[in-house]
Design an enzyme around this catalytic site. Structure first.
Site, PDB file in Angstrom:
ATOM      1  N   ASN A 165      12.206 -35.203 -22.938  1.00  0.00           N
ATOM      2  CA  ASN A 165      12.773 -35.000 -21.603  1.00  0.00           C
ATOM      3  C   ASN A 165      14.258 -34.699 -21.781  1.00  0.00           C
ATOM      4  O   ASN A 165      15.038 -35.601 -22.058  1.00  0.00           O
ATOM      5  CB  ASN A 165      12.542 -36.281 -20.787  1.00  0.00           C
ATOM      6  CG  ASN A 165      13.254 -36.277 -19.446  1.00  0.00           C
ATOM      7  OD1 ASN A 165      13.747 -35.241 -19.002  1.00  0.00           O
ATOM      8  ND2 ASN A 165      13.299 -37.435 -18.801  1.00  0.00           N
ATOM      9  N   TRP A 166      14.611 -33.434 -21.624  1.00  0.00           N
ATOM     10  CA  TRP A 166      16.007 -33.038 -21.866  1.00  0.00           C
ATOM     11  C   TRP A 166      16.920 -33.464 -20.721  1.00  0.00           C
ATOM     12  O   TRP A 166      18.132 -33.366 -20.834  1.00  0.00           O
ATOM     13  CB  TRP A 166      16.098 -31.527 -22.081  1.00  0.00           C
ATOM     14  CG  TRP A 166      15.646 -31.077 -23.448  1.00  0.00           C
ATOM     15  CD1 TRP A 166      14.998 -31.837 -24.400  1.00  0.00           C
ATOM     16  CD2 TRP A 166      15.810 -29.772 -24.026  1.00  0.00           C
ATOM     17  NE1 TRP A 166      14.760 -31.079 -25.522  1.00  0.00           N
ATOM     18  CE2 TRP A 166      15.247 -29.804 -25.324  1.00  0.00           C
ATOM     19  CE3 TRP A 166      16.358 -28.566 -23.576  1.00  0.00           C
ATOM     20  CZ2 TRP A 166      15.224 -28.701 -26.172  1.00  0.00           C
ATOM     21  CZ3 TRP A 166      16.347 -27.458 -24.413  1.00  0.00           C
ATOM     22  CH2 TRP A 166      15.785 -27.519 -25.694  1.00  0.00           C
ATOM     23  N   LYS A 167      16.333 -33.886 -19.593  1.00  0.00           N
ATOM     24  CA  LYS A 167      17.136 -34.263 -18.410  1.00  0.00           C
ATOM     25  C   LYS A 167      18.083 -33.113 -18.049  1.00  0.00           C
ATOM     26  O   LYS A 167      17.725 -31.958 -18.256  1.00  0.00           O
ATOM     27  CB  LYS A 167      17.855 -35.588 -18.658  1.00  0.00           C
ATOM     28  CG  LYS A 167      16.895 -36.668 -19.157  1.00  0.00           C
ATOM     29  CD  LYS A 167      17.467 -38.039 -19.161  1.00  0.00           C
ATOM     30  CE  LYS A 167      16.420 -39.011 -19.680  1.00  0.00           C
ATOM     31  NZ  LYS A 167      16.850 -40.393 -19.602  1.00  0.00           N
ATOM     32  N   HIS A 219      10.236 -40.183 -12.439  1.00  0.00           N
ATOM     33  CA  HIS A 219      11.146 -40.752 -13.436  1.00  0.00           C
ATOM     34  C   HIS A 219      12.096 -41.715 -12.729  1.00  0.00           C
ATOM     35  O   HIS A 219      12.490 -41.480 -11.583  1.00  0.00           O
ATOM     36  CB  HIS A 219      11.919 -39.631 -14.139  1.00  0.00           C
ATOM     37  CG  HIS A 219      12.699 -40.129 -15.318  1.00  0.00           C
ATOM     38  ND1 HIS A 219      13.891 -40.797 -15.181  1.00  0.00           N
ATOM     39  CD2 HIS A 219      12.429 -40.095 -16.642  1.00  0.00           C
ATOM     40  CE1 HIS A 219      14.328 -41.140 -16.383  1.00  0.00           C
ATOM     41  NE2 HIS A 219      13.454 -40.732 -17.290  1.00  0.00           N
ATOM     42  N   GLU A 279      15.121 -42.145 -12.911  1.00  0.00           N
ATOM     43  CA  GLU A 279      16.364 -41.521 -12.431  1.00  0.00           C
ATOM     44  C   GLU A 279      16.127 -40.808 -11.109  1.00  0.00           C
ATOM     45  O   GLU A 279      17.020 -40.754 -10.261  1.00  0.00           O
ATOM     46  CB  GLU A 279      16.926 -40.583 -13.513  1.00  0.00           C
ATOM     47  CG  GLU A 279      17.503 -41.394 -14.672  1.00  0.00           C
ATOM     48  CD  GLU A 279      17.471 -40.716 -16.030  1.00  0.00           C
ATOM     49  OE1 GLU A 279      17.273 -39.490 -16.108  1.00  0.00           O
ATOM     50  OE2 GLU A 279      17.639 -41.444 -17.040  1.00  0.00           O
ATOM     51  N   GLU A 311       8.247 -46.781 -18.771  1.00  0.00           N
ATOM     52  CA  GLU A 311       9.649 -46.709 -19.186  1.00  0.00           C
ATOM     53  C   GLU A 311      10.440 -47.823 -18.511  1.00  0.00           C
ATOM     54  O   GLU A 311      10.809 -47.698 -17.333  1.00  0.00           O
ATOM     55  CB  GLU A 311      10.258 -45.366 -18.768  1.00  0.00           C
ATOM     56  CG  GLU A 311       9.590 -44.168 -19.398  1.00  0.00           C
ATOM     57  CD  GLU A 311      10.544 -42.970 -19.439  1.00  0.00           C
ATOM     58  OE1 GLU A 311      10.780 -42.478 -20.539  1.00  0.00           O
ATOM     59  OE2 GLU A 311      11.054 -42.561 -18.392  1.00  0.00           O
ATOM     60  N   GLY A 338      18.178 -44.872 -22.288  1.00  0.00           N
ATOM     61  CA  GLY A 338      19.525 -44.442 -22.653  1.00  0.00           C
ATOM     62  C   GLY A 338      20.460 -45.561 -23.073  1.00  0.00           C
ATOM     63  O   GLY A 338      21.670 -45.359 -23.167  1.00  0.00           O
ATOM     64  N   SER A 374      14.725 -45.335 -25.123  1.00  0.00           N
ATOM     65  CA  SER A 374      15.404 -45.517 -26.417  1.00  0.00           C
ATOM     66  C   SER A 374      14.472 -45.407 -27.616  1.00  0.00           C
ATOM     67  O   SER A 374      14.643 -46.123 -28.602  1.00  0.00           O
ATOM     68  CB  SER A 374      16.178 -46.842 -26.434  1.00  0.00           C
ATOM     69  OG  SER A 374      17.214 -46.817 -25.470  1.00  0.00           O
ATOM     70  N   GLY A 428      14.063 -39.224 -24.389  1.00  0.00           N
ATOM     71  CA  GLY A 428      15.208 -38.567 -23.769  1.00  0.00           C
ATOM     72  C   GLY A 428      16.188 -38.085 -24.816  1.00  0.00           C
ATOM     73  O   GLY A 428      16.000 -37.040 -25.454  1.00  0.00           O
ATOM     74  N   GLY A 429      17.243 -38.865 -25.035  1.00  0.00           N
ATOM     75  CA  GLY A 429      18.350 -38.466 -25.907  1.00  0.00           C
ATOM     76  C   GLY A 429      17.918 -37.935 -27.269  1.00  0.00           C
ATOM     77  O   GLY A 429      18.460 -36.924 -27.748  1.00  0.00           O
TER      78      GLY A 429
HETATM   79  P1  PGA Z   1      15.977 -42.182 -23.629  1.00  0.00           P
HETATM   80  O1  PGA Z   1      15.320 -41.658 -22.260  1.00  0.00           O
HETATM   81  O2  PGA Z   1      15.015 -41.840 -24.745  1.00  0.00           O
HETATM   82  O3  PGA Z   1      17.277 -41.420 -23.746  1.00  0.00           O
HETATM   83  O4  PGA Z   1      16.163 -43.650 -23.507  1.00  0.00           O
HETATM   84  C1  PGA Z   1      13.939 -41.754 -22.033  1.00  0.00           C
HETATM   85  C2  PGA Z   1      13.603 -41.180 -20.681  1.00  0.00           C
HETATM   86  O5  PGA Z   1      14.326 -41.413 -19.712  1.00  0.00           O
HETATM   87  O6  PGA Z   1      12.572 -40.469 -20.528  1.00  0.00           O
END
Ligand code: PGA
Length: 254
Positions: free
Chosen positions: A11-13, A98, A100, A168, A174, A214, A235-236
């Site tokens: 997930n590149w966000k 998600h 967010e 999640e 993050g 993470s 994500g990251g």
């Molecule tokens: P993260 O994000 O791997 O940067 O913790 C995961 C996500 O929000 O899908």
């Protein structure tokens, strides 16, 4: 019963310009030249990059997903994107709910469920995200919160073919923090039991449940080895091909 095919989705966000496509190209070279990988791989870039990513990945086994969609197929919704548009641009999946989106855009379980249904309408796989906040975990409410989000967000038409669940924990996203392996196992087992109750034994067992929050090359092997963890939402660590590969390669026959 055979295990569900694992899925590792990046997930590149809100990260990535056209220059970032080189990371996807590098990943495709690594993945498509390696027949030992036993997981499906997906990249969910910002919507602006779906079509160019699809062009770059033509002939690759890497799947493409959107990060959100509107509930409607078209109409007067300035700035929104329909599931049909994601599919038209080259996506085969969409992330919905998600944390967010739930936090920044006030998305409720009802909205998330409608978005998952919009994904089905466009023949996309809907990746439905659920997970507790730090406060809810501290209060011992994790399993209740996860049950409530699952029952509210999972459409009646969900099947193991059109839906993936992503657990999640909000506080793990993050932050570099992850639950203990036992805690991840407990929540995934709980989600599996709920899915089996709702969908029946075969479908409930076949639906993929991803862990997200993470996930890094250094912890992926132990997290992915947990029972009922059928892959990761990353994500990251999905932004750089080398890091993402360090997670994907956990699923290697050799
Ligand atoms: P993260 O994000 O791997 O940067 O913790 C995961 C996500 O929000 O899908």
């Amino acid at each position: 019963m055979s295990q569900p095919l694992p899925l590792v989705a990046g997930n590149w966000k809100m990260n990535g310009l056209r220059a970032s496509l080189t990371e996807a190209e590098a990943l495709a070279r690594q993945l498509d030249g390696n027949d030992a990988i036993t997981a499906q791989v997906m990249i969910c870039p910002p919507a602006t990059l779906i079509a160019p990513l699809a062009a770059v990945l033509e002939g690759s086994s890497i799947l493409i997903g959107g990060q959100d969609c509107h509930v409607n197929a078209s109409g007067a919704h300035t700035g929104d994107i329909a599931a049909e548009m994601l599919a038209d641009a080259g996506a085969s999946a969409v992330i919905v709910g998600h944390s967010e989106r739930r936090a920044d855009h006030g998305e409720t379980n009802d909205v998330v469920r409608a978005k998952a249904e919009a994904g089905y309408r466009a023949e996309l796989i809907s990746i439905i995200c659920i997970g507790e906040t730090e406060r809810e975990r501290a209060q011992g409410d994790t399993l209740n919160v996860v049950s409530e989000q699952l029952s509210g967000s999972l459409p009646g038409a969900a099947t193991s073919g059109n839906t993936v669940i992503a657990y999640e924990p909000v506080w793990a996203i993050g932050t570099g923090l992850t639950p203990t392996l036992d805690d991840v196992g407990e929540v995934h087992q709980h989600i599996r039991a709920e899915l089996t109750r709702r969908l029946g034994g075969d479908e409930g067992a076949a639906m993929r449940i991803l862990y997200g929050g993470s996930v890094k090359p250094g912890n992926a092997a132990e997290l992915m080895a947990i029972k009922n963890v059928n892959g990761a939402l990353v994500g990251g660590a999905s932004l750089k091909a080398s890091d993402f590969w360090g997670i994907i390669s956990v699923y290697s026959e050799r």
